[in-house]
Write an enzyme that holds these catalytic residues in place. Structure first.
Site, short mmCIF file in Angstrom:
data_model
loop_
_atom_site.label_atom_id
_atom_site.label_comp_id
_atom_site.label_asym_id
_atom_site.label_seq_id
_atom_site.Cartn_x
_atom_site.Cartn_y
_atom_site.Cartn_z
N MET A 177 -28.44 -30.02 -21.64
CA MET A 177 -29.33 -29.01 -22.13
C MET A 177 -28.64 -27.67 -22.32
O MET A 177 -29.11 -26.88 -23.10
CB MET A 177 -30.53 -28.93 -21.20
CG MET A 177 -31.43 -27.76 -21.40
SD MET A 177 -30.95 -26.23 -20.60
CE MET A 177 -30.70 -26.69 -18.95
N PRO A 178 -27.52 -27.40 -21.70
CA PRO A 178 -26.91 -26.11 -22.03
C PRO A 178 -26.36 -26.14 -23.45
O PRO A 178 -25.90 -27.18 -23.93
CB PRO A 178 -25.79 -25.97 -21.01
CG PRO A 178 -25.43 -27.37 -20.68
CD PRO A 178 -26.71 -28.15 -20.74
#
Length: 139
Positions: A1-2
């Site tokens: 998700m980063p």
């Protein structure tokens, strides 16, 4: 998700790959991101057609080995986790790519679950109860 963007001056594809691995490995080690959770944009600047600007702010003497790392991720990490992440990125950038730790500039931006779509135009992390669109008004 980063979501990670790495900009490096004078970096070829091998150096960019090494920097990307350094940042990713540091996030897995210090914050606990899954190993397959990688979204990166890696950009090398030749100093002519595109470049990076820097000075010696806060007494950090940077040079042409400068690397900018911009990380966007959901909020919720502690200051201690963020400090560990910054330190580990600098260590691994040096180990993997030969980048001096003083040349590693990191900015971390946090946001909320609704701010992410991983495909199909869907906000996969969003609260499902927020997915109901209000009726459109006719003019």
């Amino acid at each position: 998700m980063p979501f990670v963007r790495i900009d490096a001056l004078g970096a070829d594809s091998d150096r960019l790959d090494a920097l990307g691995r350094a940042v990713h490995d540091a996030m897995v080690e210090t914050i606990g991101f899954p190993p397959d959770d990688r979204f990166q944009v890696l950009v090398g600047h030749d100093g002519v057609r595109s470049t990076l600007r820097y000075d010696n702010y806060l007494g950090v003497r940077r040079d042409d080995g400068v690397v900018y790392v911009a990380i966007t991720m959901r909020s919720g990490r502690t200051p201690a986790q963020k400090r560990a992440l910054y330190r580990r990125i600098a260590e691994l950038a040096h180990a993997y790519a030969g980048t001096e730790p003083r040349n590693v500039f990191i900015v971390l931006t946090e946001n909320e679950s609704i701010d992410w779509s991983f495909g199909h135009g869907v906000a996969q992390y969003a609260d499902p109860s927020d997915a109901i669109d209000p009726p459109s008004e006719e003019i």
